[in-house]
Every structure is written in C-alpha cells, then in structure tokens.
Write an enzyme that holds these catalytic residues in place. Structure first.
Site, PDB file in Angstrom:
ATOM      1  NE  ARG A 330      -3.234 -20.504  18.339  1.00  0.00           N
ATOM      2  CZ  ARG A 330      -3.600 -21.022  19.506  1.00  0.00           C
ATOM      3  NH1 ARG A 330      -4.874 -21.005  19.853  1.00  0.00           N
ATOM      4  NH2 ARG A 330      -2.706 -21.543  20.289  1.00  0.00           N
ATOM      5  CE  LYS A 352       1.584  -5.322   1.710  1.00  0.00           C
ATOM      6  NZ  LYS A 352       2.849  -4.995   1.078  1.00  0.00           N
ATOM      7  CD  GLU A 394       0.562   5.182  -1.083  1.00  0.00           C
ATOM      8  OE1 GLU A 394       0.404   4.469  -2.098  1.00  0.00           O
ATOM      9  OE2 GLU A 394       1.541   5.048  -0.317  1.00  0.00           O
ATOM     10  CE  LYS A 438      -3.478  -1.689  -0.775  1.00  0.00           C
ATOM     11  NZ  LYS A 438      -2.707  -1.237   0.330  1.00  0.00           N
ATOM     12  CD  GLU A 448       3.873  -7.017  -1.934  1.00  0.00           C
ATOM     13  OE1 GLU A 448       3.167  -6.714  -0.970  1.00  0.00           O
ATOM     14  OE2 GLU A 448       4.888  -6.407  -2.269  1.00  0.00           O
ATOM     15  NE  ARG A 452      -0.864  -6.229  -1.457  1.00  0.00           N
ATOM     16  CZ  ARG A 452      -1.529  -6.463  -0.346  1.00  0.00           C
ATOM     17  NH1 ARG A 452      -2.165  -7.604  -0.188  1.00  0.00           N
ATOM     18  NH2 ARG A 452      -1.580  -5.563   0.607  1.00  0.00           N
ATOM     19  CG  ASN A 456       5.836  -2.167  -3.252  1.00  0.00           C
ATOM     20  OD1 ASN A 456       5.132  -1.698  -2.354  1.00  0.00           O
ATOM     21  ND2 ASN A 456       6.224  -3.427  -3.271  1.00  0.00           N
ATOM     22  CG  HIS A 459       6.030   2.624  -1.981  1.00  0.00           C
ATOM     23  ND1 HIS A 459       5.193   3.251  -2.882  1.00  0.00           N
ATOM     24  CD2 HIS A 459       5.356   2.627  -0.802  1.00  0.00           C
ATOM     25  CE1 HIS A 459       4.068   3.597  -2.272  1.00  0.00           C
ATOM     26  NE2 HIS A 459       4.145   3.231  -1.012  1.00  0.00           N
ATOM     27  CG  HIS A 463       9.623   2.135   1.755  1.00  0.00           C
ATOM     28  ND1 HIS A 463       9.162   0.945   1.254  1.00  0.00           N
ATOM     29  CD2 HIS A 463       8.613   2.655   2.478  1.00  0.00           C
ATOM     30  CE1 HIS A 463       7.923   0.752   1.656  1.00  0.00           C
ATOM     31  NE2 HIS A 463       7.558   1.784   2.400  1.00  0.00           N
ATOM     32  CG  HIS A 476       4.245   6.434   3.357  1.00  0.00           C
ATOM     33  ND1 HIS A 476       5.339   5.626   3.123  1.00  0.00           N
ATOM     34  CD2 HIS A 476       3.260   5.972   2.536  1.00  0.00           C
ATOM     35  CE1 HIS A 476       5.024   4.711   2.214  1.00  0.00           C
ATOM     36  NE2 HIS A 476       3.769   4.897   1.846  1.00  0.00           N
TER      37      HIS A 476
HETATM   38  N1  GLY Z   1      -2.719  -2.766   4.974  1.00  0.00           N
HETATM   39  C1  GLY Z   1      -2.113  -2.260   3.828  1.00  0.00           C
HETATM   40  C2  GLY Z   1      -1.917  -3.244   2.766  1.00  0.00           C
HETATM   41  O1  GLY Z   1      -2.269  -4.403   2.917  1.00  0.00           O
HETATM   42  O2  GLY Z   1      -1.408  -2.931   1.706  1.00  0.00           O
END
Ligand code: GLY
Length: 573
Positions: A330, A352, A394, A438, A448, A452, A456, A459, A463, A476
């Site tokens: 966990r 993320k 990026e 960032k 997000e 946030r 994108n 993107h 994507h 990417h």
């Molecule tokens: N790990 C990438 C992000 O959180 O944007």
C-alpha cells in the site's frame, strides 16, 4: 521531508510574514489569513503611506529607491515587533539581510510564488495602483525582478505555489490560505527554530537549495538537478531522512549497461544495502505483468514498507517503478533517478504513475509522489541522439506555456543543447528551470483539477498521433512537438494568437531537430483517437491553446472542422 507533519510541542509563531513579487497576491491572501486567525493584518506599503503621506510608488518616484528602502527598513522593524499579526511585505523587503533577520525573529516567512507571466495577467484586472518598479513592459520587468530576487525569496520558511487559471482566483487564494494555515499549525514551530536559521537569514548570501521543490500541501520533496547528482545519492537519502533503509533499485537493460557500474559503486561506497531488478528496455515493459514480477521480487526480498524503491531510467521505469511503489504494501517511498531529458522534465516529477493496458496507455495508475528526484545531467551524455532531442519538446512546451525567459534561453542555446555539447551547468540550469515550472504547476494543482491541465499543451493531437501510429513511429516528444504546431494553428485560426508566436515555435522546434508535421499520417485514425479521448472528457474535445507566450487558455469549443483541417494540414505538411 516527506513524512506527514506531526504536531509539535512548541507553540506556533504568532506572526506570519508574506513575501513575493509585487502582484502575487500578498494582500488578498494576507487579509484572508488574518480573518481566519482573528489576527490583525498589516501591509508594509500601507505603513509607508501612513507615515510618509504618500504611496511607496510616489516615494520611489520622488526620492528614489534608496530613500524608499531606508524608510521601509524602519517600518519593517516596527512591523516585526507586533504579534499576533499577518504582515504583507513590499516586493523588495526580502532583499535586505537586515529586513530578513528582523522579520525572522518572530515571523513564519512564507514565499508566495507564481510565474511573472501569471502575475502580469492578474495585475491589471485587480485594479492595482501603478507600481513604479514594475512599470513599462510589466512582464519583462517582473521577470527581471524574479531573476534578481528568487534566491532571496527562497530564504523563506515555506514555499507557497499560487498558480491558478483565470477563473480560479478564489480557489487559488483559498488553497494558499489552507496551505499556510496547515503548515503553520504543524510545521512552523520547528521550521522557525531550525539551527542557524537567523544567521542564514541575516547573511548576504542568497539561499541555497534544490533546483525545485514540489509541495502538494501534504508532501514536500526536492528536485536536485546538477552534473554528478547520482554520486550524491547517499547524502541525498540522508537529507530526506531515508538513510539506513534498504533500497530496491529498478532499472532497465540499456540504462544498467550505461550506468549500472556507477550506481553499484555509489551504493557500495555509501554502504547502502539492497537489491536490484533489471527489466527489458522499452514501453512493452510497462504492464501489470511486469508489475507483478516486481511485486514477487520485492516479496522474495522481504521488502518492508520503510524500505525505498529507486527508479533509475527513463519514462517507462519512472512510471512502472512508481506504480509498484504506490501499490506494494500500500505504498513505499520512491526516489526517482531519471536518466533521459524527457523523464527529468516530465515523468519523474508530479506523482502520476501508471502501467499500460492493451486498450491504451497509462490506463491503470495512481498519484504517488516521490520522496525526491535526482536529475544527474551528466548521464545524458550517453543518451541516443533521437531520445536526447525528443526530451526537449517538453522543455520547449514549458517555456511556451509558462516562461518567456526560458524561451529566450532556449532560443539562444538551441544548437548546443540539441547537439548535447552544451555546458553541463547550462544544461542543469535549463532542466532545473523547466523542472521548477512543472513543480510549480503540480504543487498548485496536484490532482489535476484545474491549472495542471495546461501541461497537456500539444498533447491532444500529440497523443492521438502516437496512438494512431501504434506508438512505433513517433517518440512521445516528437508527437508533442507536432501537436504543439497543431494547437498553434488552431489558436491562430480562432483569432486568439498572433501568428508570429507560432513562427517562433516552429523555428525553435526545428532548430532542435524536432518534427513539425506528420506526413502521410492517417487523418481519420488521428481524429478517431481524439474522439475517444473526447468521451473521457465528458463529450468535449479539450485543447490547451496559447494566447501568447506564457498565456494559456483551455478551450472546449474548438469546431470539429477546424480540428479536422488542422490534422489534415499536419498530414500534408
Ligand atoms: N509522473 C508524471 C506526472 O505526474 O506528470
């Protein structure tokens, strides 16, 4: 540094001091804080007005900045005697060591941080009086002040990100107030009693610290960016309170071949016990099956929750190891050691983490912030050229959406950065700045829910291009570069962006060797991929668009035929 703050036995300081650039929101946030605490609120610029019968602005114009600073110093000493109180300071107060020390005696100093572009956007609409130090080209001046003062603002006890979208002024204010009150109740007493704090505040040296910090209000972690950072791993583990734990290193075949020896040496020399697991390089490893292998390895090694996972690699390793760290027992601590430009600027920062399903990328995941990120720019020397270059997409994205200053630096140094011949200190400065941007956005909106989303940029189409080509043709960063060009054209057609900005964007992407178009791409497949996204976005295709450098807007009303024409133009070239 990441541990949940525990209430301390020391009483919380009875003085909260807000520092930061003119226009960042010190008065609004200060008044709201004072109201919540039931304390008086004072503003050093207001005290100048009361004492001198004219505004700080008028005083500077009439008698010059030096004379104003002398008056300000007297006022700061007076303000610093009061308690309980919330003090908003003029933007330059923190530049004087004497002021810093006076305010540090009793105050919990909080640095409100937003980009100069964001402050410039807010300033006129707030109906603020003319500010002589930020007159003229407002944004440019703010940028200069930001450059001069940031290292001094960083002396503050608490960093408070205050980025928010144009419609989020109230939420942004409330989030900042909640952050400060949370830290005040739990951490402040400890923070203000750190050894030698007053000595540091009173010295003329700028603050030293990591290139960036993420602070979600729940977790705070440093991002160190420098040549040779990997060799500092044992010290860094010590600094974040993770020394003496076992480490479980996850990496891939390519990275281990290039850097395995160095890391093994570092761990040996630091007498850090642990084990390592090497996965096959490539996106195909980012699966639940591979996560399962890693769980069984950790179980076999009897990894405990207090142990630490180290992720050494590019985006795939960062995401997969992050997902394993988020879920095994966990949640275990993870330190990200990104080894590609892309991972340093994106995957390693932000929490993320995910694995792919056959149905799509990143479909199973979590938010799990690392305990630290160590970006050793010297490892980029061994990166294959195409991978090196794609990562800058990026960085360029961060510059266009947030930071005209970074954009200038990229334009001035495109050739050496792209060729991998840039001075390592310049590379560290560029990646550090991009990481900070960032971190600022992630810290302002960790889950997000609002701002946030601007990360994108490029993107939506990017994507879709990756998906439509089965993730085999475009890396990417390359797809994002093409997507940025698509977003640029859409914004120009909608009449919200000057075409010269798109020219600047294409020139810069081109000079890095990034693609601007996707010749021959299956337009229908790209549109379909975007429409699948559209369902996820509650029936609306959402585009992050530029209104200028450093100014973004999220639009859900881009006409479908404009999208379709744009993708066609990218396919035709
Ligand atoms: N790990 C990438 C992000 O959180 O944007």
């Amino acid at each position: 540094m990441t541990a949940t703050p525990q209430p301390t036995s020391q009483p919380a300081p009875q003085q909260i001091v807000l520092v930061g650039l003119s226009g960042v929101g010190k008065t609004t946030i200060g008044k709201a804080l004072a109201e919540r605490l039931g304390w008086p609120f004072i503003d050093t610029d207001e005290m100048v007005l009361a004492r001198e019968g004219r505004t700080a602005a008028a005083l500077i114009i009439e008698r010059g900045e030096a004379a104003f600073r002398r008056v300000e110093e007297v006022i700061v000493v007076e303000a610093a005697r009061r308690a309980p109180v919330v003090i908003a300071t003029g933007g330059g107060v923190i530049l004087s060591a004497g002021n810093r020390r006076a305010l540090g005696e009793r105050g919990f100093i909080c640095y409100l941080d937003a980009t100069p572009s964001e402050i410039a956007r807010r300033l006129p609409s707030e109906g603020q009086p003319v500010r002589p130090l930020v007159d003229g080209d407002l944004e440019r001046r703010l940028r200069e002040l930001d450059g001069e003062r940031r290292a001094y603002y960083n002396h503050a006890d608490l960093w408070v990100p205050v980025m928010g979208g144009p419609d989020e002024a109230i939420e942004t204010r409330d989030r900042a107030v909640a952050r400060i009150l949370g830290a005040w109740a739990t951490d402040a007493a400890d923070l203000v009693s750190r050894p030698r704090r007053l000595e540091r505040l009173g010295s003329d040296e700028p603050a030293r610290g990591p290139a960036a910090v993420v602070d979600t209000g729940v977790q705070r972690y440093p991002i160190w960016v420098a040549p040779g950072e990997l060799r500092r791993l044992p010290d860094r583990l010590q600094q974040i309170g993770l020394a003496g734990r076992r480490v479980f290193l996850i990496s891939d075949t390519n990275v281990m071949e290039a850097h395995g020896r160095t890391v093994a040496d570092v761990l040996d020399t630091g007498r850090i016990a642990g084990a390592s697991y090497v996965i096959p390089a490539g996106e195909a490893s980012k699966t639940q099956r591979m996560a399962g292998e890693l769980y069984r390895w950790l179980a076999g090694e009897r990894a405990e929750r207090r142990d630490v996972i180290l992720a050494l690699g590019g985006g795939v390793v960062c995401d997969l190891a992050g997902y394993v760290a988020a879920t095994y027992l966990r949640g275990m601590a993870i330190v990200q050691l990104p080894t590609s430009v892309l991972a340093m600027n994106d995957a390693a920062i932000g929490g993320k983490v995910a694995v792919d399903l056959p149905e799509g990328k990143n479909l199973v995941g979590a938010f799990h912030q690392p305990a630290a990120v160590l970006s050793d720019v010297s490892v980029l020397k061994t990166l294959p050229r195409r991978m090196h270059i794609e990562g800058f997409a990026e960085v360029i994205k961060h510059a266009f959406i947030l930071d005209p200053g970074l954009l200038d630096t990229l334009e001035a140094n495109a050739r050496s950065l792209a060729a991998g011949t840039a001075d390592p200190e310049l590379l560290a400065q560029v990646i550090g700045r991009s990481s900070h941007l960032k971190a600022l956005i992630v810290s302002s909106d960790p889950q997000e829910r609002g701002i946030r989303a601007i990360l994108n940029y490029g993107h939506t189409i990017g994507h879709a291009i990756e998906q439509a080509t089965g993730y085999t043709e475009y890396m990417h960063g390359e797809a994002v570069a093409i997507g940025m060009m698509g977003a640029g054209r859409i914004a120009v057609e909608l009449g919200i962006l000057d075409a010269t900005v798109v020219d600047r964007q294409s020139d810069l992407l081109r000079s890095f060797g990034l693609p601007l178009i996707a010749p021959g791409i299956n337009v229908r497949a790209v549109i379909e991929a975007m429409q699948r996204d559209k369902k996820v976005e509650q029936g609306r295709m959402r585009f992050v668009l530029l209104e200028g450098v450093g100014r973004t807007v999220v639009r859900g009303d881009v006409p479908e035929d404009l999208v379709s024409r744009t993708v066609q133009s990218l396919a035709r070239g």
